[in-house]
Scaffold this motif. Sequence first.
Motif, PDB file in Angstrom:
ATOM      1  N   GLY A   1      34.615  47.034  37.227  1.00  0.00           N
ATOM      2  CA  GLY A   1      34.302  47.870  36.083  1.00  0.00           C
ATOM      3  C   GLY A   1      35.045  47.515  34.807  1.00  0.00           C
ATOM      4  O   GLY A   1      34.980  48.254  33.832  1.00  0.00           O
ATOM      5  N   GLN A   2      35.736  46.395  34.815  1.00  0.00           N
ATOM      6  CA  GLN A   2      36.515  45.997  33.649  1.00  0.00           C
ATOM      7  C   GLN A   2      35.984  44.691  33.073  1.00  0.00           C
ATOM      8  O   GLN A   2      35.261  43.937  33.723  1.00  0.00           O
ATOM      9  N   GLY A   3      36.381  44.432  31.861  1.00  0.00           N
ATOM     10  CA  GLY A   3      36.084  43.132  31.272  1.00  0.00           C
ATOM     11  C   GLY A   3      37.021  42.082  31.825  1.00  0.00           C
ATOM     12  O   GLY A   3      37.836  42.352  32.709  1.00  0.00           O
ATOM     13  N   LEU A   4      36.914  40.908  31.305  1.00  0.00           N
ATOM     14  CA  LEU A   4      37.766  39.820  31.762  1.00  0.00           C
ATOM     15  C   LEU A   4      39.116  39.900  31.067  1.00  0.00           C
ATOM     16  O   LEU A   4      39.215  40.127  29.871  1.00  0.00           O
ATOM     17  N   GLU A   5      40.153  39.654  31.861  1.00  0.00           N
ATOM     18  CA  GLU A   5      41.525  39.704  31.379  1.00  0.00           C
ATOM     19  C   GLU A   5      42.102  38.297  31.468  1.00  0.00           C
ATOM     20  O   GLU A   5      42.103  37.690  32.547  1.00  0.00           O
ATOM     21  N   PHE A   6      42.590  37.779  30.357  1.00  0.00           N
ATOM     22  CA  PHE A   6      43.159  36.437  30.318  1.00  0.00           C
ATOM     23  C   PHE A   6      44.416  36.357  31.173  1.00  0.00           C
ATOM     24  O   PHE A   6      45.258  37.252  31.151  1.00  0.00           O
ATOM     25  N   LEU A   7      44.544  35.274  31.924  1.00  0.00           N
ATOM     26  CA  LEU A   7      45.738  35.058  32.736  1.00  0.00           C
ATOM     27  C   LEU A   7      46.565  33.893  32.212  1.00  0.00           C
ATOM     28  O   LEU A   7      47.743  34.046  31.893  1.00  0.00           O
ATOM     29  N   ILE A   8      45.967  32.702  32.141  1.00  0.00           N
ATOM     30  CA  ILE A   8      46.720  31.510  31.793  1.00  0.00           C
ATOM     31  C   ILE A   8      45.782  30.461  31.223  1.00  0.00           C
ATOM     32  O   ILE A   8      44.593  30.451  31.519  1.00  0.00           O
ATOM     33  N   TYR A   9      46.333  29.579  30.374  1.00  0.00           N
ATOM     34  CA  TYR A   9      45.546  28.565  29.673  1.00  0.00           C
ATOM     35  C   TYR A   9      46.296  27.249  29.704  1.00  0.00           C
ATOM     36  O   TYR A   9      47.481  27.192  29.366  1.00  0.00           O
TER      37      TYR A   9
ATOM     38  N   THR B   1      45.132  25.217  40.471  1.00  0.00           N
ATOM     39  CA  THR B   1      45.299  26.177  41.559  1.00  0.00           C
ATOM     40  C   THR B   1      46.028  27.405  41.037  1.00  0.00           C
ATOM     41  O   THR B   1      47.081  27.279  40.409  1.00  0.00           O
ATOM     42  N   LEU B   2      45.452  28.559  41.295  1.00  0.00           N
ATOM     43  CA  LEU B   2      46.095  29.832  40.970  1.00  0.00           C
ATOM     44  C   LEU B   2      46.652  30.398  42.272  1.00  0.00           C
ATOM     45  O   LEU B   2      45.910  30.550  43.254  1.00  0.00           O
ATOM     46  N   THR B   3      47.939  30.669  42.282  1.00  0.00           N
ATOM     47  CA  THR B   3      48.591  31.179  43.482  1.00  0.00           C
ATOM     48  C   THR B   3      49.062  32.604  43.248  1.00  0.00           C
ATOM     49  O   THR B   3      49.675  32.897  42.212  1.00  0.00           O
ATOM     50  N   ILE B   4      48.751  33.462  44.194  1.00  0.00           N
ATOM     51  CA  ILE B   4      49.247  34.835  44.157  1.00  0.00           C
ATOM     52  C   ILE B   4      50.098  35.036  45.405  1.00  0.00           C
ATOM     53  O   ILE B   4      49.611  34.908  46.533  1.00  0.00           O
ATOM     54  N   GLN B   5      51.357  35.351  45.189  1.00  0.00           N
ATOM     55  CA  GLN B   5      52.273  35.560  46.315  1.00  0.00           C
ATOM     56  C   GLN B   5      52.361  37.045  46.643  1.00  0.00           C
ATOM     57  O   GLN B   5      52.214  37.903  45.763  1.00  0.00           O
ATOM     58  N   ARG B   6      52.566  37.329  47.892  1.00  0.00           N
ATOM     59  CA  ARG B   6      52.788  38.720  48.357  1.00  0.00           C
ATOM     60  C   ARG B   6      51.714  39.631  47.757  1.00  0.00           C
ATOM     61  O   ARG B   6      52.008  40.587  47.046  1.00  0.00           O
ATOM     62  N   THR B   7      50.468  39.331  48.071  1.00  0.00           N
ATOM     63  CA  THR B   7      49.348  40.033  47.444  1.00  0.00           C
ATOM     64  C   THR B   7      49.441  41.538  47.643  1.00  0.00           C
ATOM     65  O   THR B   7      49.908  42.036  48.677  1.00  0.00           O
ATOM     66  N   GLN B   8      48.971  42.244  46.619  1.00  0.00           N
ATOM     67  CA  GLN B   8      48.907  43.703  46.619  1.00  0.00           C
ATOM     68  C   GLN B   8      47.444  44.116  46.475  1.00  0.00           C
ATOM     69  O   GLN B   8      46.615  43.331  46.009  1.00  0.00           O
ATOM     70  N   GLN B   9      47.131  45.347  46.831  1.00  0.00           N
ATOM     71  CA  GLN B   9      45.754  45.812  46.746  1.00  0.00           C
ATOM     72  C   GLN B   9      45.228  45.775  45.323  1.00  0.00           C
ATOM     73  O   GLN B   9      44.037  45.518  45.101  1.00  0.00           O
ATOM     74  N   GLU B  10      46.088  45.989  44.351  1.00  0.00           N
ATOM     75  CA  GLU B  10      45.638  45.954  42.956  1.00  0.00           C
ATOM     76  C   GLU B  10      45.299  44.541  42.480  1.00  0.00           C
ATOM     77  O   GLU B  10      44.775  44.366  41.377  1.00  0.00           O
ATOM     78  N   ASP B  11      45.591  43.535  43.319  1.00  0.00           N
ATOM     79  CA  ASP B  11      45.211  42.166  42.968  1.00  0.00           C
ATOM     80  C   ASP B  11      43.742  41.905  43.292  1.00  0.00           C
ATOM     81  O   ASP B  11      43.188  40.870  42.892  1.00  0.00           O
ATOM     82  N   SER B  12      43.101  42.816  43.999  1.00  0.00           N
ATOM     83  CA  SER B  12      41.686  42.650  44.329  1.00  0.00           C
ATOM     84  C   SER B  12      40.874  42.587  43.043  1.00  0.00           C
ATOM     85  O   SER B  12      40.943  43.497  42.203  1.00  0.00           O
ATOM     86  N   ALA B  13      40.111  41.525  42.897  1.00  0.00           N
ATOM     87  CA  ALA B  13      39.355  41.286  41.660  1.00  0.00           C
ATOM     88  C   ALA B  13      38.559  39.999  41.838  1.00  0.00           C
ATOM     89  O   ALA B  13      38.687  39.299  42.845  1.00  0.00           O
ATOM     90  N   VAL B  14      37.754  39.701  40.828  1.00  0.00           N
ATOM     91  CA  VAL B  14      37.114  38.391  40.740  1.00  0.00           C
ATOM     92  C   VAL B  14      37.948  37.543  39.792  1.00  0.00           C
ATOM     93  O   VAL B  14      38.251  37.969  38.675  1.00  0.00           O
ATOM     94  N   TYR B  15      38.316  36.369  40.254  1.00  0.00           N
ATOM     95  CA  TYR B  15      39.114  35.455  39.439  1.00  0.00           C
ATOM     96  C   TYR B  15      38.187  34.344  38.940  1.00  0.00           C
ATOM     97  O   TYR B  15      37.596  33.608  39.722  1.00  0.00           O
TER      98      TYR B  15
END
Lengths: 114, 115
Positions: A40-48, A76-90
């Motif tokens: 339900g959100q727009g795209l949020e920039f992570l890294i460039y 490669t995008l790495t997410i360590q110790r994933t949390q439920q709030e990390d659920s999303a489309v990357y």
Amino acid sequence: GAGVSQSPSNKVTEKGKDVELRCDPISGHTALYWYRQSLGQGLEFLIYFQGNSAPDKSGLPSDRFSAERTGGSVSTLTIQRTQQEDSAVYLCASSLDWAPLEQYFGPGTRLTVT
Amino acid sequence: AQTVTQSQPEMSVQEAETVTLSCTYDTSESDYYLFWYKQPPSRQMILVIRQEAYKQQNATENRFSVNFQKAAKSFSLKISDSQLGDAAMYFCAYRTQGGSEKLVFGKGTKLTVNP
């Protein structure tokens, strides 16, 4: 020619596990971007990444997130110790250095943290 | 920081009719770029149209056109002769000129096209 590809298409992981998401940009594109799209959100920039310059990491939400780009191509995008709030489309995007107005997006990786 | 607002979470239109999607943004810059992206269920973001802020003329791409009001910081998308394939999420996005080339997105408008 081939577009931006991402793998896996979908990833389900348990809370606390590490995950790696891969992006293959269009051949010859020097710029690469990662975005996150939560429900339900727009795209949020992570890294460039741009060529050999230091990446712009200003959008990474926490130190559990990191990304690298090897040989100026695959990222490669790495997410360590994933949390439920990390659920999303990357979503990953790439662009030519001389035509940065056009960002070409991949189909994304849907990450679900249970 | 720049922000982009899309005030219409959902819109619907009859096939062959015209629909306008709204977008406003907030910035203190004078030079920037604005975009409309389409995201069908396949999740692949597709660029629909873009506008350079220094250009007064509104951009047009076939059935898609924008109404760019710089003073009002408004950037609406008009879709003419709507087709079933136009059904998708539409995102308005902002990009600064120079510096980081990241896009700042609105939350999107879900467009339904009724036959």
